[in-house]
Design a protein around this motif. Structure first.
Motif, mmCIF file in Angstrom:
data_model
loop_
_atom_site.group_PDB
_atom_site.id
_atom_site.type_symbol
_atom_site.label_atom_id
_atom_site.label_comp_id
_atom_site.label_asym_id
_atom_site.label_seq_id
_atom_site.Cartn_x
_atom_site.Cartn_y
_atom_site.Cartn_z
ATOM 1 N N ALA A 52 133.889 77.264 59.976
ATOM 2 C CA ALA A 52 133.757 77.819 58.628
ATOM 3 C C ALA A 52 132.695 77.042 57.888
ATOM 4 C CB ALA A 52 135.085 77.760 57.876
ATOM 5 N N ALA A 53 132.006 77.716 56.976
ATOM 6 C CA ALA A 53 130.971 77.067 56.173
ATOM 7 C C ALA A 53 131.155 77.452 54.717
ATOM 8 C CB ALA A 53 129.576 77.472 56.659
ATOM 9 N N ARG A 54 130.794 76.546 53.836
ATOM 10 C CA ARG A 54 130.804 76.853 52.408
ATOM 11 C C ARG A 54 129.391 77.302 52.015
ATOM 12 N NH1 ARG A 54 133.937 75.509 48.042
ATOM 13 N NH2 ARG A 54 135.224 74.132 49.331
ATOM 14 N N PRO A 55 129.216 78.574 51.717
ATOM 15 C CA PRO A 55 127.871 79.062 51.398
ATOM 16 C C PRO A 55 127.319 78.434 50.109
ATOM 17 C CG PRO A 55 129.399 80.874 51.835
ATOM 18 C CD PRO A 55 130.220 79.646 51.672
ATOM 19 N N GLU A 56 126.037 78.115 50.126
ATOM 20 C CA GLU A 56 125.350 77.636 48.931
ATOM 21 C C GLU A 56 124.533 78.791 48.357
ATOM 22 O OE1 GLU A 56 123.152 74.003 49.291
ATOM 23 O OE2 GLU A 56 124.449 73.290 50.926
ATOM 24 N N PRO A 57 124.715 79.107 47.078
ATOM 25 C CA PRO A 57 124.015 80.249 46.492
ATOM 26 C C PRO A 57 122.507 80.182 46.677
ATOM 27 C CG PRO A 57 125.698 79.450 44.991
ATOM 28 C CD PRO A 57 125.610 78.444 46.107
#
Length: 247
Positions: free
Chosen positions: A168-173
């Motif tokens: 899983a990854a935390r998307p960066e805007p």
């Protein structure tokens, strides 16, 4: 193809307009709407008409649980405030708009892409994909290389590697993420009309099938105007506060 992905619009005209304008600036040439066009917000007719217009020009749209509820008696499992808004929503929609929502498919596929509101594992159960276990179940249910969904109101990206390992990854805007051709991905853009990750900016994503990159965006909009319209319509004030607080 530069595909704009919008989900959980929730009858929020201001947020929907802002995201569509931003997607146009990003040179999107295809659009997909992954459900919940109504519920919670004060402009269901406008949002349904807008999605229907995009569909008439080739956009993809699938049904969400609030869309289904607006076409028939809401289930008791939906919490009381949401049922109240759904009942109000029915009174705002024309027969043609209700028919549009009722006839939406639960799943659409295009090339190696799959579009669904909740989990691809059993779309009609409306399962929330809140972690890698649910994401794995969704991805294992299809051979599509990329699955686009919504329902959870917060941006997320999951990967199922060729050997079955999950990540899983935390998307960066605004930061493009490259997708490996050998892996499967689950892309959840976050909610256009009611974000719930402590950030009141509207969410959507853009997928480029040439570069195989996905970008997540946060789009500021006049949430105050949208919140005031919720109150003016006599809808539960909690849904106005969610727009202000992003929770």
């Amino acid at each position: 193809m530069r595909l704009a992905l919008l989900t959980d619009l929730h009858a929020n005209r201001e947020a929907t307009s802002a995201c569509l304008a931003h997607a146009e600036q990003q040179k999107a040439d295809m659009y997909a709407f992954t459900g919940d066009f109504v519920g919670y917000g004060p402009d269901p007719a406008w949002v349904v008409d807008t999605v229907a217009e995009y569909v008439s020009r080739g956009a993809i749209a699938v049904q969400g649980n609030h869309d289904l509820a607006a076409t028939r008696e809401a289930k008791s499992s939906m919490h009381a405030e949401a049922r109240e808004v759904i009942a109000w929503t029915r009174g705002q929609l024309s027969p043609a708009q209700v028919r549009f929502l009722a006839e939406l498919p639960l799943v659409r596929e295009k090339d190696a892409l799959l579009f669904v509101h909740a989990s691809a594992h059993n779309p009609a159960k409306w399962e929330y994909v809140t972690g890698v276990e649910e994401a794995e179940r969704s991805l294992a249910a299809t051979e599509s290389r990329v699955v686009f969904s919504g329902h959870v109101h917060a941006p997320a990206l999951y990967r199922r590697a060729s050997d079955g390992r999950m990540g899983a990854a935390r998307p960066e805007p605004g930061k493009p993420i490259s997708l490996n051709r050998l892996h499967q991905y689950l892309v959840i853009p976050g909610s256009v009309g009611q974000p719930r990750d402590a950030n009141n900016a509207a969410c959507y994503a853009l997928y480029d099938d040439v570069t195989r990159e996905v970008s997540f965006f946060r789009v500021p909009y006049d949430f105050g105007a949208a919140a005031r319209k919720v109150i003016a319509a006599g809808l539960p004030i909690v849904f106005a506060m969610r727009l202000v607080e992003g929770i």
